[in-house]
Scaffold this motif. Structure first.
Motif, PDB file in Angstrom:
ATOM      1  N   SER A  88      -9.530   3.672   4.402  1.00  0.00           N
ATOM      2  CA  SER A  88      -8.370   3.700   3.487  1.00  0.00           C
ATOM      3  C   SER A  88      -8.030   5.131   3.111  1.00  0.00           C
ATOM      4  O   SER A  88      -6.860   5.528   3.152  1.00  0.00           O
ATOM      5  CB  SER A  88      -8.659   2.896   2.208  1.00  0.00           C
ATOM      6  N   LEU A  92      -4.482   6.668   4.348  1.00  0.00           N
ATOM      7  CA  LEU A  92      -3.488   6.975   3.301  1.00  0.00           C
ATOM      8  C   LEU A  92      -3.305   8.486   3.139  1.00  0.00           C
ATOM      9  O   LEU A  92      -2.216   8.957   2.828  1.00  0.00           O
ATOM     10  CB  LEU A  92      -3.888   6.325   1.969  1.00  0.00           C
ATOM     11  N   PHE A 101       5.332  -0.384   0.262  1.00  0.00           N
ATOM     12  CA  PHE A 101       4.262  -1.133   0.929  1.00  0.00           C
ATOM     13  C   PHE A 101       4.523  -2.631   0.768  1.00  0.00           C
ATOM     14  O   PHE A 101       4.877  -3.090  -0.323  1.00  0.00           O
ATOM     15  CB  PHE A 101       2.901  -0.830   0.275  1.00  0.00           C
ATOM     16  N   LEU A 103       2.135  -5.778   1.327  1.00  0.00           N
ATOM     17  CA  LEU A 103       0.741  -6.091   1.660  1.00  0.00           C
ATOM     18  C   LEU A 103       0.493  -7.589   1.584  1.00  0.00           C
ATOM     19  O   LEU A 103       1.172  -8.305   0.844  1.00  0.00           O
ATOM     20  CB  LEU A 103      -0.177  -5.347   0.673  1.00  0.00           C
ATOM     21  N   CYS A 110      -6.313  -6.189   1.972  1.00  0.00           N
ATOM     22  CA  CYS A 110      -4.943  -5.738   1.719  1.00  0.00           C
ATOM     23  C   CYS A 110      -4.388  -6.107   0.339  1.00  0.00           C
ATOM     24  O   CYS A 110      -3.487  -5.428  -0.148  1.00  0.00           O
ATOM     25  CB  CYS A 110      -4.004  -6.314   2.780  1.00  0.00           C
ATOM     26  N   PHE A 112      -3.214  -6.345  -3.327  1.00  0.00           N
ATOM     27  CA  PHE A 112      -3.246  -5.253  -4.320  1.00  0.00           C
ATOM     28  C   PHE A 112      -3.436  -5.799  -5.727  1.00  0.00           C
ATOM     29  O   PHE A 112      -3.584  -5.064  -6.687  1.00  0.00           O
ATOM     30  CB  PHE A 112      -2.010  -4.353  -4.203  1.00  0.00           C
ATOM     31  N   GLY A 135      -5.776  -2.359  -0.619  1.00  0.00           N
ATOM     32  CA  GLY A 135      -4.674  -2.483  -1.597  1.00  0.00           C
ATOM     33  C   GLY A 135      -4.946  -1.643  -2.838  1.00  0.00           C
ATOM     34  O   GLY A 135      -4.036  -1.000  -3.375  1.00  0.00           O
ATOM     35  N   VAL A 138      -4.272   1.922  -2.098  1.00  0.00           N
ATOM     36  CA  VAL A 138      -2.823   2.173  -2.058  1.00  0.00           C
ATOM     37  C   VAL A 138      -2.316   2.393  -3.485  1.00  0.00           C
ATOM     38  O   VAL A 138      -1.582   3.351  -3.766  1.00  0.00           O
ATOM     39  CB  VAL A 138      -2.078   0.980  -1.397  1.00  0.00           C
ATOM     40  N   LYS A 141      -3.368   5.843  -4.826  1.00  0.00           N
ATOM     41  CA  LYS A 141      -2.732   7.044  -4.246  1.00  0.00           C
ATOM     42  C   LYS A 141      -1.207   7.004  -4.318  1.00  0.00           C
ATOM     43  O   LYS A 141      -0.569   8.040  -4.434  1.00  0.00           O
ATOM     44  CB  LYS A 141      -3.182   7.210  -2.780  1.00  0.00           C
ATOM     45  N   PHE A 142      -0.635   5.802  -4.232  1.00  0.00           N
ATOM     46  CA  PHE A 142       0.834   5.711  -4.168  1.00  0.00           C
ATOM     47  C   PHE A 142       1.397   4.835  -5.294  1.00  0.00           C
ATOM     48  O   PHE A 142       2.326   4.057  -5.084  1.00  0.00           O
ATOM     49  CB  PHE A 142       1.270   5.150  -2.809  1.00  0.00           C
ATOM     50  N   ILE A 147       5.285  -1.198  -4.395  1.00  0.00           N
ATOM     51  CA  ILE A 147       4.178  -1.905  -3.735  1.00  0.00           C
ATOM     52  C   ILE A 147       4.317  -3.390  -4.072  1.00  0.00           C
ATOM     53  O   ILE A 147       4.347  -3.751  -5.251  1.00  0.00           O
ATOM     54  CB  ILE A 147       2.806  -1.397  -4.230  1.00  0.00           C
TER      55      ILE A 147
END
Ligand code: SF4
Length: 322
Positions: A88, A92, A101, A103, A110, A112, A135, A138, A141-142, A147
């Protein structure tokens, strides 16, 4: 306006329509993701396959262990936590220019949100919910990007918000290529009503950034603008906000319209406010007036075309309000 250069870049769980890579060798068919495909650039990933698990494979689950969560494959007894964290962070970390995203929900990799956490590797009961390993990474970081999972995207309002967000961010990415203050001024003007619907405080902040009273370098202005622009779309607009925008736009036609036309429009806005009609009913009346009276400023407003129209299916129009 939407251009080919403004295609959103979206990371998607590969099993959602792209590859039969689920643990049981199945694929998930999803109409929305299929409809989205021509309009976006998908980056497909299956974290479980990427860490070397074959297809089909024995299922894995998240297990609570002391104060930590582990990713365990009960049949083999393998602890895959380290491998999945390593994948991951590498995947990422290498990602550039991503707008959102999609997911797979409930997956221990995956998902989240809402992923089952078990008390033990085999027969233990479910003791809570958490993010999946990929997830969760993600989110970490984002967290400033859109998402969603394919289950939540069945809801009309969540989908509309997701699409508005990813297309708005993609348009900004396209603009950033030009590094031109003039283009940024035009961009801010074209997004004025959309920002007004989403977050008026951020809309004013963005106006201040574009004014650039401290004469910062263009690259610094663009970086500041991008951060604030993303923040403006973080939460969906309050239900009443688009009505304020519609009323604002109606002001442009005050002199041209008959009392009957205005009344019909206001009734449509009221139906939307009461949850009896979708926003698009009132918006399409305004669009017809924009064409009829040739209001260029309104015609170019992204509020009236935040994403390609065919992405909202007719069969769920007005349903699933949250
Ligand atoms: S949910 Fe994620 S890890 Fe599981 S099959 Fe789909 S893409 Fe692969």
């Amino acid at each position: 306006m939407l251009t080919a250069a403004a295609k959103p870049r979206i990371v998607v769980s590969k099993c959602i329509g792209f590859d039969p890579c689920r643990y049981n060798g199945e694929i998930v068919h999803d109409k929305f993701v299929a409809r989205l495909e021509p309009h976006v650039e998908f980056i497909c990933v299956c974290p479980e396959v990427e860490i070397g698990l074959g297809t089909p494979r024995d299922p894995i689950r998240i297990v609570s262990s002391g104060n930590a969560l582990k990713l365990i494959q009960p049949a083999s007894g393998l602890d895959l936590s380290g491998k999945m964290r390593g994948f991951s962070s590498g995947f990422l970390g290498d990602l550039k220019e991503v707008d959102g995203f999609i997911l797979k929900n409930r997956s221990p990799s995956c998902g989240f949100t809402d992923v089952k956490v078990y008390s033990g590797p085999e027969k233990g009961p479910v003791i809570g919910k958490a993010s999946g390993f990929f997830g969760g990474a993600v989110l970490e970081k984002f967290g400033d990007r859109a998402i969603e999972d394919e289950g939540r995207l069945r809801n009309l309002n969540i989908r509309e918000h997701f699409l508005t967000r990813v297309f708005a961010c993609a348009r900004f990415r396209a603009l950033r290529q030009s590094s031109s203050m003039q283009d940024l001024v035009r961009f801010q003007a074209a997004n004025k009503l959309l920002l007004m619907a989403y977050n008026q405080t951020k809309m004013r902040e963005l106006g201040g950034i574009v004014a650039n009273r401290n004469r910062k370098r263009v690259s610094a202005v663009l970086a500041e603008y991008e951060k604030t622009f993303r923040e403006a779309f973080h939460k969906p607009p309050r239900h009443a906000s688009p009505i304020n925008v519609l009323m604002h736009a109606l002001g442009y036609f005050k002199q041209e319209l008959s009392a009957r036309e205005k009344r019909h429009f206001l009734e449509m806005c009221e139906s939307y406010r009461r949850g009896r009609a979708p926003l698009s009913s009132a918006v399409s009346i305004l669009q017809s007036w924009i064409i009829r009276f040739e209001w260029e400023y309104l015609r170019d407003q992204t509020f009236f075309h935040p994403f390609p129209e065919d992405l909202m299916a007719l069969d769920d129009s007005g349903r699933g309000r949250v």
